[in-house]
Motif scaffolding. Structure first.
Motif, PDB file in Angstrom:
ATOM      1  N   ILE A 134       0.806  -1.231   0.000  1.00 28.22           N
ATOM      2  CA  ILE A 134       0.000   0.000   0.000  1.00 28.22           C
ATOM      3  C   ILE A 134       0.834   1.274   0.000  1.00 28.22           C
ATOM      4  O   ILE A 134       0.270   2.371   0.074  1.00 28.22           O
ATOM      5  N   ILE A 135       2.162   1.157  -0.095  1.00 28.44           N
ATOM      6  CA  ILE A 135       2.982   2.364   0.061  1.00 28.44           C
ATOM      7  C   ILE A 135       2.710   3.414  -1.016  1.00 28.44           C
ATOM      8  O   ILE A 135       2.965   4.598  -0.793  1.00 28.44           O
ATOM      9  N   HIS A 136       2.190   3.001  -2.160  1.00 27.16           N
ATOM     10  CA  HIS A 136       1.835   3.987  -3.186  1.00 27.16           C
ATOM     11  C   HIS A 136       0.372   3.850  -3.606  1.00 27.16           C
ATOM     12  O   HIS A 136       0.005   4.205  -4.724  1.00 27.16           O
ATOM     13  N   ASP A 137      -0.437   3.339  -2.688  1.00 27.86           N
ATOM     14  CA  ASP A 137      -1.874   3.204  -2.928  1.00 27.86           C
ATOM     15  C   ASP A 137      -2.552   4.481  -2.437  1.00 27.86           C
ATOM     16  O   ASP A 137      -2.501   4.797  -1.240  1.00 27.86           O
ATOM     17  N   ASP A 138      -3.172   5.230  -3.337  1.00 24.42           N
ATOM     18  CA  ASP A 138      -3.728   6.527  -2.937  1.00 24.42           C
ATOM     19  C   ASP A 138      -4.977   6.412  -2.069  1.00 24.42           C
ATOM     20  O   ASP A 138      -5.541   7.426  -1.646  1.00 24.42           O
ATOM     21  N   LYS A 139      -5.404   5.184  -1.781  1.00 27.08           N
ATOM     22  CA  LYS A 139      -6.518   5.007  -0.841  1.00 27.08           C
ATOM     23  C   LYS A 139      -6.025   5.007   0.604  1.00 27.08           C
ATOM     24  O   LYS A 139      -6.818   4.961   1.539  1.00 27.08           O
ATOM     25  N   TYR A 140      -4.697   5.037   0.782  1.00 32.46           N
ATOM     26  CA  TYR A 140      -4.108   4.980   2.121  1.00 32.46           C
ATOM     27  C   TYR A 140      -3.245   6.203   2.400  1.00 32.46           C
ATOM     28  O   TYR A 140      -2.616   6.761   1.497  1.00 32.46           O
ATOM     29  N   ILE A 141      -3.208   6.586   3.654  1.00 32.94           N
ATOM     30  CA  ILE A 141      -2.241   7.560   4.156  1.00 32.94           C
ATOM     31  C   ILE A 141      -1.424   6.850   5.227  1.00 32.94           C
ATOM     32  O   ILE A 141      -1.984   6.260   6.158  1.00 32.94           O
ATOM     33  N   ILE A 142      -0.110   6.890   5.087  1.00 36.30           N
ATOM     34  CA  ILE A 142       0.783   6.257   6.056  1.00 36.30           C
ATOM     35  C   ILE A 142       1.378   7.349   6.936  1.00 36.30           C
ATOM     36  O   ILE A 142       1.941   8.326   6.431  1.00 36.30           O
ATOM     37  N   ILE A 143       1.238   7.188   8.241  1.00 36.27           N
ATOM     38  CA  ILE A 143       1.725   8.192   9.190  1.00 36.27           C
ATOM     39  C   ILE A 143       2.848   7.610  10.040  1.00 36.27           C
ATOM     40  O   ILE A 143       2.681   6.584  10.706  1.00 36.27           O
ATOM     41  N   ASP A 144       3.987   8.288  10.004  1.00 32.23           N
ATOM     42  CA  ASP A 144       5.137   7.965  10.847  1.00 32.23           C
ATOM     43  C   ASP A 144       5.020   8.809  12.115  1.00 32.23           C
ATOM     44  O   ASP A 144       4.965  10.037  12.053  1.00 32.23           O
ATOM     45  N   SER A 145       4.986   8.156  13.265  1.00 36.23           N
ATOM     46  CA  SER A 145       4.723   8.853  14.530  1.00 36.23           C
ATOM     47  C   SER A 145       5.986   9.311  15.256  1.00 36.23           C
ATOM     48  O   SER A 145       5.894   9.900  16.338  1.00 36.23           O
ATOM     49  N   ARG A 146       7.151   9.044  14.680  1.00 31.20           N
ATOM     50  CA  ARG A 146       8.409   9.397  15.340  1.00 31.20           C
ATOM     51  C   ARG A 146       8.711  10.889  15.195  1.00 31.20           C
ATOM     52  O   ARG A 146       8.024  11.612  14.475  1.00 31.20           O
ATOM     53  N   ASP A 147       9.774  11.346  15.860  1.00 34.84           N
ATOM     54  CA  ASP A 147      10.141  12.756  15.733  1.00 34.84           C
ATOM     55  C   ASP A 147      10.707  13.018  14.339  1.00 34.84           C
ATOM     56  O   ASP A 147      11.116  12.099  13.621  1.00 34.84           O
ATOM     57  N   SER A 148      10.729  14.287  13.949  1.00 35.28           N
ATOM     58  CA  SER A 148      11.061  14.651  12.571  1.00 35.28           C
ATOM     59  C   SER A 148      12.487  14.273  12.185  1.00 35.28           C
ATOM     60  O   SER A 148      12.748  13.924  11.027  1.00 35.28           O
ATOM     61  N   GLN A 149      13.416  14.316  13.126  1.00 32.50           N
ATOM     62  CA  GLN A 149      14.801  13.981  12.779  1.00 32.50           C
ATOM     63  C   GLN A 149      14.947  12.508  12.419  1.00 32.50           C
ATOM     64  O   GLN A 149      15.655  12.163  11.466  1.00 32.50           O
ATOM     65  N   ARG A 150      14.272  11.648  13.158  1.00 33.93           N
ATOM     66  CA  ARG A 150      14.326  10.221  12.825  1.00 33.93           C
ATOM     67  C   ARG A 150      13.550   9.955  11.537  1.00 33.93           C
ATOM     68  O   ARG A 150      13.979   9.167  10.691  1.00 33.93           O
ATOM     69  N   TYR A 151      12.400  10.598  11.400  1.00 32.26           N
ATOM     70  CA  TYR A 151      11.591  10.429  10.188  1.00 32.26           C
ATOM     71  C   TYR A 151      12.365  10.851   8.938  1.00 32.26           C
ATOM     72  O   TYR A 151      12.389  10.124   7.934  1.00 32.26           O
ATOM     73  N   GLU A 152      13.016  12.000   8.982  1.00 31.72           N
ATOM     74  CA  GLU A 152      13.720  12.507   7.804  1.00 31.72           C
ATOM     75  C   GLU A 152      15.057  11.810   7.569  1.00 31.72           C
ATOM     76  O   GLU A 152      15.680  11.994   6.526  1.00 31.72           O
ATOM     77  N   GLY A 153      15.497  11.005   8.530  1.00 30.36           N
ATOM     78  CA  GLY A 153      16.741  10.273   8.356  1.00 30.36           C
ATOM     79  C   GLY A 153      17.972  11.068   8.728  1.00 30.36           C
ATOM     80  O   GLY A 153      19.088  10.723   8.332  1.00 30.36           O
ATOM     81  N   LEU A 154      17.780  12.144   9.495  1.00 27.72           N
ATOM     82  CA  LEU A 154      18.934  12.940   9.921  1.00 27.72           C
ATOM     83  C   LEU A 154      19.734  12.189  10.980  1.00 27.72           C
ATOM     84  O   LEU A 154      20.961  12.263  11.011  1.00 27.72           O
ATOM     85  N   ILE A 155      19.018  11.483  11.846  1.00 33.62           N
ATOM     86  CA  ILE A 155      19.644  10.632  12.861  1.00 33.62           C
ATOM     87  C   ILE A 155      18.743   9.428  13.088  1.00 33.62           C
ATOM     88  O   ILE A 155      17.550   9.467  12.781  1.00 33.62           O
ATOM     89  N   ASP A 156      19.306   8.369  13.602  1.00 34.22           N
ATOM     90  CA  ASP A 156      18.495   7.277  14.133  1.00 34.22           C
ATOM     91  C   ASP A 156      19.346   6.476  15.110  1.00 34.22           C
ATOM     92  O   ASP A 156      19.924   5.444  14.765  1.00 34.22           O
ATOM     93  N   PRO A 157      19.439   6.971  16.343  1.00 34.36           N
ATOM     94  CA  PRO A 157      20.258   6.287  17.338  1.00 34.36           C
ATOM     95  C   PRO A 157      19.663   4.971  17.811  1.00 34.36           C
ATOM     96  O   PRO A 157      20.333   4.197  18.488  1.00 34.36           O
TER      97      PRO A 157
END
Length: 276
Positions: free
Chosen positions: A159-182
């Motif tokens: 479903i990652i490109h299924d427009d019937k779905y919205i996928i929400i990442d609940s982590r903080d923005s730095q981990r989400y954007e890949g700036l850090i992931d300790p």
């Protein structure tokens, strides 16, 4: 009645409400703290022992336990599908939110959560009880897993490109954007996921209002299917509660990002996602 309740609202719950005290583990320290202080008639739940299964190659950092055994344990505590329930964390709101969505997944509909923790509840001068809690197992053994709410890697991949779905990442923005992931050491997010850091609605002294929650999700098409994930299926529970507060159903990926990255060929995106 709201799902998220502050300490002042607990006395509005029905007398037969069953409370769950969620501690980090079942060790002597946590059990002793529970015996010394818990909200009235609260049953003890260990995050590590009751809400998490055995770690394997897949399943993430906090894989689900055997859900049939989990359901049986909850019924042994006296809960059935009609029982009102309130969960609270000893010192973690999100640990309690994990229990909340797991209870939802086995058919508990009338489930609430304390805003804050037992520690903050006691800081406010609220009364607690001590000693062991006696309870009678439920005679109505009708709880069962609703697998439709819980998605696995293959489901999410489809479903990652299924427009019937919205996928929400609940982590903080730095981990989400890949700036850090300790934590997971593979920076980034699941493709097409947008970011809604759960903690933004936990900053106030009181629970977020319905207006606060609607504003938090104002850019979400609420007619679409919403899938939630986080690092390991814990903090996504907070976003699940927020959505439920405004009448929106959700799907959840229990293994979340820490499961996603264990699959060879799993695609990881960096930066913010703004749609196609």
């Amino acid at each position: 009645m709201r799902i998220i309740l502050n300490s002042e609202n607990l006395n509005k719950l029905p007398e037969d409400t069953i409370y769950f005290h969620v501690a980090s583990s079942d060790d002597n320290k946590n059990k002793k703290e529970y015996i010394n202080n818990h909200i009235k008639n609260a049953r003890f739940i260990s995050f590590e022992d009751d809400l998490v299964g055995d770690i394997g190659i897949h399943g993430g950092r906090h894989p689900l336990p055997d859900m049939k055994k989990f359901s049986e344990k909850i019924m042994d505590f006296g809960v059935n599908g009609e029982t009102p329930v309130l969960v609270y964390g000893k010192n973690s709101f999100t640990d309690a939110s994990r229990l909340w969505w797991m209870l939802e997944s086995i058919g508990i509909k009338n489930c609430h959560i304390l805003y804050g923790t037992l520690d903050s509840y006691m800081y406010e001068g609220k009364t607690t009880e001590s000693g062991e809690v006696l309870y009678t197992p439920s005679q109505k053994r009708d709880l069962s897993l609703n697998n439709n709410k819980l998605l696995n890697y293959e489901d999410v991949k489809s479903i990652i490109h299924d427009d019937k779905y919205i996928i929400i990442d609940s982590r903080d923005s730095q981990r989400y954007e890949g700036l850090i992931d300790p934590v997971d050491n593979h920076p980034g997010h699941i493709p097409s996921a947008i970011n809604k850091h759960y903690e933004e609605l936990l900053l106030g002294q009181n629970p977020p209002s319905i207006d606060d929650i609607n504003n938090f999700f104002k850019d979400i098409d609420k007619d679409k299917n919403i899938l939630l994930y986080c690092g390991s299926g814990v903090t996504a529970g907070a976003n699940a509660i927020y959505l439920k507060e405004i009448g929106i159903e959700y799907y959840i990926y229990p293994g979340s990002y820490s499961d996603w990255i264990t699959y060879p060929g799993a695609i990881i995106e960096l930066g913010a996602y703004f749609g196609e």
